[in-house]
Structures are given as C-alpha cells and as structure tokens.
Design a protein around this motif. Structure first.
Motif, PDB file in Angstrom:
ATOM      1  N   PHE A 270      17.464 -21.331 -44.943  1.00 50.45           N
ATOM      2  CA  PHE A 270      18.851 -20.838 -44.860  1.00 50.45           C
ATOM      3  C   PHE A 270      19.291 -20.872 -43.414  1.00 50.45           C
ATOM      4  O   PHE A 270      18.461 -21.088 -42.522  1.00 50.45           O
ATOM      5  N   SER A 271      20.560 -20.703 -43.172  1.00 49.48           N
ATOM      6  CA  SER A 271      20.984 -20.599 -41.771  1.00 49.48           C
ATOM      7  C   SER A 271      21.439 -19.172 -41.485  1.00 49.48           C
ATOM      8  O   SER A 271      21.657 -18.382 -42.407  1.00 49.48           O
ATOM      9  N   THR A 273      23.584 -15.970 -40.747  1.00 49.10           N
ATOM     10  CA  THR A 273      24.952 -15.575 -41.112  1.00 49.10           C
ATOM     11  C   THR A 273      25.757 -15.459 -39.811  1.00 49.10           C
ATOM     12  O   THR A 273      25.178 -15.359 -38.721  1.00 49.10           O
ATOM     13  N   GLN A 276      24.733 -12.372 -37.974  1.00 45.51           N
ATOM     14  CA  GLN A 276      23.436 -12.487 -37.277  1.00 45.51           C
ATOM     15  C   GLN A 276      23.606 -13.275 -35.981  1.00 45.51           C
ATOM     16  O   GLN A 276      23.083 -12.893 -34.932  1.00 45.51           O
ATOM     17  N   VAL A 301      20.471  -2.511 -45.486  1.00 49.16           N
ATOM     18  CA  VAL A 301      19.224  -3.082 -45.995  1.00 49.16           C
ATOM     19  C   VAL A 301      19.470  -4.524 -46.410  1.00 49.16           C
ATOM     20  O   VAL A 301      20.439  -4.811 -47.108  1.00 49.16           O
ATOM     21  N   GLY A 302      18.557  -5.399 -45.999  1.00 47.39           N
ATOM     22  CA  GLY A 302      18.640  -6.789 -46.407  1.00 47.39           C
ATOM     23  C   GLY A 302      19.599  -7.640 -45.596  1.00 47.39           C
ATOM     24  O   GLY A 302      19.834  -8.797 -45.920  1.00 47.39           O
ATOM     25  N   SER A 303      20.160  -7.079 -44.522  1.00 44.04           N
ATOM     26  CA  SER A 303      21.120  -7.860 -43.747  1.00 44.04           C
ATOM     27  C   SER A 303      20.422  -8.855 -42.814  1.00 44.04           C
ATOM     28  O   SER A 303      21.068  -9.691 -42.195  1.00 44.04           O
ATOM     29  N   GLY A 304      19.104  -8.764 -42.721  1.00 42.54           N
ATOM     30  CA  GLY A 304      18.362  -9.754 -41.943  1.00 42.54           C
ATOM     31  C   GLY A 304      18.168  -9.373 -40.483  1.00 42.54           C
ATOM     32  O   GLY A 304      18.285 -10.208 -39.589  1.00 42.54           O
ATOM     33  N   LYS A 305      17.812  -8.128 -40.257  1.00 47.53           N
ATOM     34  CA  LYS A 305      17.597  -7.672 -38.886  1.00 47.53           C
ATOM     35  C   LYS A 305      16.322  -8.276 -38.281  1.00 47.53           C
ATOM     36  O   LYS A 305      16.263  -8.545 -37.088  1.00 47.53           O
ATOM     37  N   THR A 306      15.314  -8.480 -39.144  1.00 45.05           N
ATOM     38  CA  THR A 306      14.035  -8.952 -38.618  1.00 45.05           C
ATOM     39  C   THR A 306      14.182 -10.303 -37.928  1.00 45.05           C
ATOM     40  O   THR A 306      13.602 -10.555 -36.879  1.00 45.05           O
ATOM     41  N   PRO A 454      23.419 -11.893 -46.229  1.00 48.21           N
ATOM     42  CA  PRO A 454      23.256 -13.323 -46.497  1.00 48.21           C
ATOM     43  C   PRO A 454      23.937 -13.686 -47.811  1.00 48.21           C
ATOM     44  O   PRO A 454      23.979 -12.862 -48.734  1.00 48.21           O
ATOM     45  N   ARG A 457      23.455 -13.100 -52.419  1.00 48.35           N
ATOM     46  CA  ARG A 457      22.821 -11.872 -52.912  1.00 48.35           C
ATOM     47  C   ARG A 457      23.611 -11.359 -54.102  1.00 48.35           C
ATOM     48  O   ARG A 457      24.826 -11.250 -54.045  1.00 48.35           O
ATOM     49  N   ASP A 559       9.159  -5.431 -48.591  1.00 44.40           N
ATOM     50  CA  ASP A 559       9.854  -6.609 -49.091  1.00 44.40           C
ATOM     51  C   ASP A 559       9.032  -7.322 -50.172  1.00 44.40           C
ATOM     52  O   ASP A 559       8.051  -7.992 -49.880  1.00 44.40           O
TER      53      ASP A 559
HETATM   54  P1  ADP Z   1      16.531  -5.831 -43.101  1.00 41.71           P
HETATM   55  O1  ADP Z   1      17.796  -6.013 -42.347  1.00 41.71           O
HETATM   56  O2  ADP Z   1      16.659  -4.869 -44.237  1.00 41.71           O
HETATM   57  O3  ADP Z   1      15.362  -5.537 -42.211  1.00 41.71           O
HETATM   58  P2  ADP Z   1      15.142  -8.268 -43.547  1.00 41.71           P
HETATM   59  O4  ADP Z   1      15.116  -8.691 -42.137  1.00 41.71           O
HETATM   60  O5  ADP Z   1      13.875  -7.744 -44.142  1.00 41.71           O
HETATM   61  O6  ADP Z   1      16.287  -7.232 -43.793  1.00 41.71           O
HETATM   62  O7  ADP Z   1      15.692  -9.493 -44.401  1.00 41.71           O
HETATM   63  C1  ADP Z   1      15.775  -9.425 -45.796  1.00 41.71           C
HETATM   64  C2  ADP Z   1      15.499 -10.788 -46.402  1.00 41.71           C
HETATM   65  O8  ADP Z   1      16.579 -11.688 -46.125  1.00 41.71           O
HETATM   66  C3  ADP Z   1      14.258 -11.443 -45.856  1.00 41.71           C
HETATM   67  O9  ADP Z   1      13.555 -11.994 -46.958  1.00 41.71           O
HETATM   68  C4  ADP Z   1      14.806 -12.520 -44.925  1.00 41.71           C
HETATM   69  O10 ADP Z   1      13.935 -13.619 -44.800  1.00 41.71           O
HETATM   70  C5  ADP Z   1      16.102 -12.921 -45.596  1.00 41.71           C
HETATM   71  N1  ADP Z   1      17.143 -13.440 -44.683  1.00 41.71           N
HETATM   72  C6  ADP Z   1      17.350 -13.089 -43.390  1.00 41.71           C
HETATM   73  N2  ADP Z   1      18.413 -13.766 -42.883  1.00 41.71           N
HETATM   74  C7  ADP Z   1      18.903 -14.538 -43.881  1.00 41.71           C
HETATM   75  C8  ADP Z   1      19.998 -15.473 -43.980  1.00 41.71           C
HETATM   76  N3  ADP Z   1      20.795 -15.726 -42.953  1.00 41.71           N
HETATM   77  N4  ADP Z   1      20.191 -16.076 -45.171  1.00 41.71           N
HETATM   78  C9  ADP Z   1      19.383 -15.831 -46.229  1.00 41.71           C
HETATM   79  N5  ADP Z   1      18.335 -14.972 -46.193  1.00 41.71           N
HETATM   80  C10 ADP Z   1      18.090 -14.320 -45.037  1.00 41.71           C
END
Ligand code: ADP
Ligand code: MG
Length: 693
Positions: A270-271, A273, A276, A301-306, A454, A457, A559
């Motif tokens: 994926f790319s 957002t 991000q 939650v799930g916004s892709g902070k990691t 992302p 969802r 996760d």
């Molecule tokens: P949180 O913000 O809750 O810590 P995570 O970093 O765990 O969220 O990310 C949640 C999931 O979304 C992970 O499986 C991650 O690989 C996925 N992810 C992160 N960025 C994107 C993106 N831009 N598009 C699709 N999936 C993404």
C-alpha cells in the motif's frame, strides 16, 4: 512596598490553632504561608442545598437524591451486596452496600422515603451510590438544611475538613487587610469582571448562599474562571520553561534519506495515506533543526502510526544515530520488533531488543550491542529507561502509547546520550485526545494528527446485545470460527481488581470451552506471567487458537488481522475511549468485522444511551469527546495513575474555552521570567516533578 508583610510571607503559624505540629501537617500539602492556604482551593463542593432528579445524575458529581424504596435485594455475586432501588418521579437508582446487617436491610421498607447523599458511580445497574450517607425522611419533606455549598478540600493525614475550614476562615479574614499580589495583566483581570483576586478567593472558599449552584458546580463562576485562568497559565508557563530549556540543547541533525524511504515503501502492498505523509514531513522538519524535537503524534486505532514511526527511525538511523522505541507492554514491544525487523532489516539496519524478561546473558549482550552502537534500532519496554542502559549515540526516542508513562519517565531518556546532544522525542498516543485537552496536558509538545484511516477499512459494526441472548452470541462465535476467522471475548473488570477480573475470566473460559467444544480456546489475563501471556498471544496470532478469552490486558495495540469478531462483556464498566480501543483489535483485515457489547440485564436507560455512541460512531475523536464529557480528563488520559496534570481548581474540560487565551497571554508572559516564576510558585510550587527534570 516590599517592606510590608505580604500574605506570602505571613507564616501559617500566626493563625489560631496552628502550632508546630499542625504546621508540619500543612507542610505536607505544601502550605507554609497564609497565601499558600488561600490558594489551597476546594477540590469540589457538596451541594446539599437541593435535591437532584434521579434522571439527572452524573458520575463524580456529588448530589442529594430522594425517593421511595421500590425494592431491596441481596445480590450474591463475587461479593455479597445489598441493593436498594429507590424511585423518584424521574427514574430509579440503586444504593449499594457491601457491609450491612439484617436490621439495616429491614429498615428499607417498601415505599419509605430515603434521602441519599453521595456521588454516583457506574455499577452493574447503571449509576449507583456505593455506601452513601442516607437518612429516612417524611414523604413530602423536601427542604434541606444547608443554605450554601459546602467546600471539600484536599486533605492529608492529621487534617480534617472542619479543621481546614476554620483555618481558611481566618485566612479569608486576613484578606481584608492584605491582598495577594495581582500577577495577571490588567487586560486579563478585566475579562472576568471580578474586582480583585482577594474577592475571587473569598468567594470560592465561602460561596455565599445566593451563589448560583449550577454555575459553581460547572466551574463557570467568574471567580473560578479567573483563578482557573491563572492556574492554567502557570502550568503553561512551567511547560514552556521546560520546552525552552530543551530548545537550548543541541540535537542530532537528521537528513532525509529519500532513497531508503522509497525502498521501504516499495516493499509494502500500500502507499502512505495523505495524513501519514503530512505527519512524516512535520516530523522530518523538526528533526532537521538541530534542536530536540518534542512532538506528539495522535491517530485513531489503525491509522498507521507505526509506519510513520518507522520512517522517522529510518532517517535517524541512516544519519548515523540510534533510535529507541519504547512500548508499555512486552506484547506490544514484540509486535514493534517484528514490524521493524520486517521493514528495516532489508535496508541493512540492525535491530536489537531489550525487555525485562531477558535472561542475564541475553541482557548483557543487548546492553553491549546498544552501548557499542552495533544496533541502530532498539525496541523495548520500560527496561530501556534503566540506569545501566547506555546508548552509543541515541538520536531519537519513540514512546508508544505515551499515556502509560509519566512525564518524568519520558524525559529520563534525554539523559541517555553521550554526545552532548539530547535525543529527539516522538510520542504516540492511540487514545485520541481532544485538541484543547492536549493543549493543556501536553502544551510542551508539538502536535500532529493522523486524521485519516487507510482506504478500504470496513467500519466495525457494533451491536448492543443483552446477556439474556448470550447463547445466541456464542453461536455467532461458532459460525465465525467455522469460517476460519478468529474472535475475542473480553471479560469485564471486576471492581477494579485484577485478581477478581482474572478469576472471572477463568470462569468464562471454562464455560466457553464447554459451549464451543471442538475449538481451541485460549485465555490471557494480567495474573499470568509475562512469558505465558506472550505464548498465548503468539499462538493466537498464528491462528492456533480460534477464540481468545481475555481481560482488558489486550486493550493496547495487538494486531491480529484475522480476528473479525469481538464480544465485550459488561461494557458498561468501561470508558467509551477504552471500549473503542478494545474494539480496534478487530477490523484490521479485509473482512467485515463485528463487535458485540454484551450488557447486563439491569442496564439503565442512561447507560445504554452512553453505549449507543459506539454504535453510531467509529471515530475515536468523537468518542473521546463524549468520554471526556462523561468521565473527565483524569480517566481519559490515564493521569490518575501517573499523577501528571493535577490541578487545584482548573478543569481541562470545564475550562477548555480559556485555553486559547491562556496560550496567547502565556506567549507574551513567558519572557518575563520573574513574573512566570511567581505564578509557577503560587500554583505549582517548586517540587512538581517535571519542573526539575
Ligand atoms: P496504529 O495507528 O493503531 O498503531 P498500526 O500502525 O498498527 O496502527 O497500523 C494498523 C495496520 O494498518 C497495520 O497492519 C499496518 O501495516 C497497516 N497500514 C499502515 N499504513 C497503511 C496504509 N497507508 N495503507 C494501508 N494499510 C496501512
Ligand atoms: Mg499502535
């Protein structure tokens, strides 16, 4: 002027009844002078001037209610209790007693009028009074004896409410001859229409009978606003001083490594957002300034902070520095370890791991690797804060789920650099914090929001289902597991006790093993050893078990994309933000996900309405706002545990409207060090932990 005695240098011992012994007791509350006593403001007020309708009850608000006894029950639960339901013409509520005797039970005759004083809390039937003070009154009698609000002060051992009230009375009398110095600019004083600081203080210690009770209880009286403004300003200033201190330090100069970032992104399906990408840019801008970054990243939650953290880490690592990633639990740290390995090792970065459970030998190896700079990325838990962890060249500390750590813990990492360069700091939080609250609680931090999920969802469908349909819910789990997906069953907190909660989870586990025979059902709770927890989680993640029975230990960050169904039992005992966090464990894959809130039979209408918010919204910020309204900031931020941000009278929610102005004035005032210090001393004292870190 300076030669005259001021309230700040009149010792409390001049007050009648204050000998050296009581002075020592007062010193524990940081009260030394009469001025200190005057600024020791009531924590809250008891409103014993009027009766509140039962339908208008709110948590943590002290009230008087009056109603007729509808029924009494002895409830045989984990702990036997007496539940007395009373009814007025607006609704019913429950008085609950864990210690009671037969004659007390019998005194609650059906139809008898009870007047009850206390603060309702969330219990199994909705808002309940636990061991309230109560009396029987003649029906029809509704007048109350108190004319004015009763102040309640923060106390310490050896000091009673009545004692401190008599002292404040004397102190307030002294206000006739001496006034505390006005520290606010005239412009601000005028905003609130109180003539003097002295009159505001007197008003709040002894609200007159004609005072508007609503206004005071809501923190909206001009006297409260005026003082809250001053207090918020003092907190803003202390945090600005901290920030300035920080900004005078040097930090690693980090360059963008566009090629490496592109290489990482090319391996992902994926790319980024837009959000991000924007937050990555905000971080990178800070990192390239040569002064330490202090930035908070928020995202639902799930916004892709990691991934955002990983990109920051990559730039730092390729600029020749180390990165520490600190998570609040080992489960979460391990998850980060796996992600960072998967993303960054192919680029040639070396990753090391340090948690409490490592054997002595492994720990020694890890410490050496960290100290010799043989790993660029170090993932771990609190263990990384320990004294003997010595980094070769720490450039960035990333703290995940920062609300689990105190400010002082967070700041301790800054001492961990050998280069005379302070590490940059990136803190991440998954409990969205409404902006004004973040501005108060974390005003020393810059603030970024990942305000976009992302794409693709599917929103989690949330349903409220009564315990009476438990069998049906269990059937749903069977169907989900037969399809090859996984489920969570989250057991409720029992009376804030991890032991009782764990016992309860074990019972549920036993039941579900019988009801869902043929499936592998795992269980995890806080009483298990870290290693056991880890094993259970790992095997659930691999799909070896289909259902995971858990207490709220799984709240944070786990996760497992294949999990699509979550049952939360007795959701009424948890905050909305916490429920949203829990629910965020599902809806991580491409399958549509469901969350079932399995509520107790006796759930009140009010409590049900509260839970509806989760059905109607999947937006963590909307939910956090609601939660803040209902439970207040201490619960939402988790600061009740860490002790950060304790105000005397300001309330981050009630006084949110003042925040922008506090910041505006604060920006001007902070250059006046002497004035700032006076405000800080008055409101915070010199021993606030973060003031000295
Ligand atoms: P949180 O913000 O809750 O810590 P995570 O970093 O765990 O969220 O990310 C949640 C999931 O979304 C992970 O499986 C991650 O690989 C996925 N992810 C992160 N960025 C994107 C993106 N831009 N598009 C699709 N999936 C993404
Ligand atoms: Mg996370």
């Amino acid at each position: 002027m300076n030669n005259l005695p001021t309230l700040a240098n009149i010792d409390v011992t001049v007050l009648k009844g204050v000998g050296s012994k009581l002075a020592q007791v007062l010193a524990k509350l940081d009260i030394h002078s009469v001025q200190d006593l005057l600024f020791h403001l009531p924590l809250r007020y008891l409103d014993r001037t009027r009766i509140t309708a039962i339908s208008q009850l709110r948590t943590n608000t002290s009230v008087v209610v009056q109603g007729a006894v509808l029924k009494t029950n002895i409830v045989f639960g984990k702990r036997r209790s007496l539940a007395v339901t009373i009814e007025d013409n607006s609704g019913t509520t429950c008085l609950r007693f864990y210690h009671f005797n037969a004659s007390q039970k019998n005194s609650f005759e059906e139809g008898r009028q009870v007047r009850c004083y206390g603060d309702p809390r969330l219990g199994s039937s909705g808002l309940e009074f636990y061991h309230p003070e109560y009396e029987f009154v003649d029906s029809g009698k509704t007048e109350l004896s108190e004319q004015a609000l009763t102040p309640v002060y923060p106390l310490t051992d050896g000091l009673s409410q009545s004692r401190i009230r008599s002292l404040t009375e004397q102190a307030v009398n002294l206000l006739k001859d001496y006034s505390p110095s006005e520290l606010l600019p005239a412009e601000v004083q005028q905003m609130f229409g109180m003539d003097t600081l002295a009159s505001a203080l007197a008003y709040l210690h002894f609200p007159p009978p004609e005072a508007s009770v609503e206004q005071i209880l809501a923190g909206q009286h001009p006297a409260q606003q005026r003082l809250a403004f001053e207090e918020l300003l003092a907190h803003y200033l202390v945090r600005q001083q901290l920030r300035e201190q920080f900004q005078q330090e040097h930090a690693a100069l980090i360059k963008v490594h566009q090629d490496k970032k592109a290489a990482l992104l090319s391996t992902l399906p994926f790319s980024l957002t837009g959000a991000q990408q924007r937050v990555c840019d905000e971080i990178q801008r800070d990192l390239s300034k040569g002064v330490p970054m202090l930035r908070m990243v928020q995202g639902d939650v799930g916004s892709g902070k990691t991934l955002v953290a990983a990109i920051a880490a990559l730039n730092v690592a390729f600029s020749g520095y180390q990165v520490a990633i600190v998570a609040p639990t080992e489960i979460l740290a391990e998850q980060h370890l796996n992600n960072f390995k998967q993303w960054l090792e192919p680029l040639g970065l070396r990753i090391c791991w340090l948690v409490g459970k490592l054997t002595a030998a492994k720990r020694r190896d890890a410490l050496k690797t960290i100290a010799d700079g043989e790993a660029e990325i170090i993932v771990g838990t609190h263990a990384l804060f320990q004294e003997d962890v010595d980094f070769a060249k720490l450039g960035l500390a990333i703290i995940d789920e920062q609300h689990r750590f105190g400010v002082d813990q967070r700041l301790s990492l800054r001492k961990k650099s050998r280069l005379g360069e302070v590490p940059h700091q990136l803190v991440m939080t998954a409990t969205p914090i409404p902006r004004t609250l973040a501005m108060t609680a974390y005003s020393e931090l810059d603030y970024s929001v990942i305000d976009e999920l992302p794409p693709g969802r599917k929103p989690i469908q949330t349903a409220l289902v009564s315990q009476s349909r438990r069998a049906h819910v269990i059937e749903r789990i069977r169907v989900a597991c037969e399809k090859g997906t996984q489920a969570y069953w989250v057991c409720p907190l029992v009376e804030d006790s991890e032991t009782l909660s764990a016992a309860n989870a074990e019972q549920t586990w036993e039941q579900l093993k019988v009801a869902l025979s043929g499936f592998n059902i795992a269980m995890v709770h806080g009483r298990l050893k870290a290693a056991e927890k880890e094993m259970v989680m790992a095997s659930f993640k691999k799909g070896e078990s289909q259902l995971l029975v858990a207490t709220t230990v799984i709240e944070v960050g786990v996760d497992v994309p294949n999990a699509t169904l979550m049952i939360i039992e007795n959701p009424e005992r948890l905050g909305l933000a916490q429920l949203h966090q829990l629910r965020g464990r599902v809806g991580r894959g491409s399958e549509a996900s469901h969350c079932v809130l399995l509520y107790g039979d006796k759930l009140s209408q009010h409590a049900k309405q509260r839970l509806q918010v989760l059905r109607e919204s999947n937006d963590g910020f909307v939910i956090a706002e609601k939660d803040l309204e209902i439970r207040g900031p201490g619960e939402l931020l988790g600061t009740r545990q860490t002790g950060d941000m304790q105000y005397r009278l300001a309330d981050a929610q009630q006084h949110a409207n003042l925040i922008p102005e506090v910041h505006r004035i604060g920006e001007h005032l902070c250059v006046d060090k002497e004035l700032s210090d006076k405000l800080i001393q008055r409101w915070i004292g010199y021993n606030k932990n973060y003031a000295q870190v």
